[in-house]
Design a protein around this motif. Sequence first.
Motif, PDB file in Angstrom:
ATOM      1  N   ALA A   9       0.829  -1.211   0.000  1.00 36.74           N
ATOM      2  CA  ALA A   9       0.000   0.000   0.000  1.00 36.74           C
ATOM      3  C   ALA A   9       0.866   1.265   0.000  1.00 36.74           C
ATOM      4  N   LEU A  10       1.938   1.261   0.787  1.00 37.10           N
ATOM      5  CA  LEU A  10       2.822   2.429   0.822  1.00 37.10           C
ATOM      6  C   LEU A  10       3.524   2.651  -0.503  1.00 37.10           C
ATOM      7  N   LYS A  12       2.357   1.860  -3.449  1.00 36.38           N
ATOM      8  CA  LYS A  12       1.348   2.402  -4.374  1.00 36.38           C
ATOM      9  C   LYS A  12       1.099   3.876  -4.098  1.00 36.38           C
ATOM     10  N   GLU A  13       0.990   4.249  -2.814  1.00 38.66           N
ATOM     11  CA  GLU A  13       0.769   5.652  -2.451  1.00 38.66           C
ATOM     12  C   GLU A  13       1.891   6.557  -2.937  1.00 38.66           C
ATOM     13  N   ARG A  14       3.105   6.027  -2.960  1.00 38.09           N
ATOM     14  CA  ARG A  14       4.266   6.824  -3.333  1.00 38.09           C
ATOM     15  C   ARG A  14       4.693   6.603  -4.781  1.00 38.09           C
ATOM     16  N   CYS A  57       7.853   7.550   6.356  1.00 42.50           N
ATOM     17  CA  CYS A  57       6.710   7.094   7.131  1.00 42.50           C
ATOM     18  C   CYS A  57       7.152   6.704   8.534  1.00 42.50           C
ATOM     19  N   ASP A  61       3.010   2.886  10.113  1.00 37.94           N
ATOM     20  CA  ASP A  61       2.478   2.933   8.757  1.00 37.94           C
ATOM     21  C   ASP A  61       2.799   1.648   8.001  1.00 37.94           C
TER      22      ASP A  61
END
Length: 68
Positions: A9-10, A12-14, A57, A61
């Motif tokens: 998820a991290l 993808k967010e970045r 993060c 996270d």
Amino acid sequence: MPVQVSLDALLKERSMSLTELSEKVGLTLANLSILKTGKAKAIRFSTLEALCHVLECQPGDLLRYSND
């Protein structure tokens, strides 16, 4: 396992690939893949620190506890 890694998820967010993270953190793709897929049994604090530094993060996270 009740502790889960939210690396996917991290990333993808970045908008970052696992390969790019591997180069920036200095870990092999194989080791990061184990973390990403949730197959890791442990993580070193130095690895957690490097991931948090690169991904900007907090450890919370990346890691979460689920009692399901």
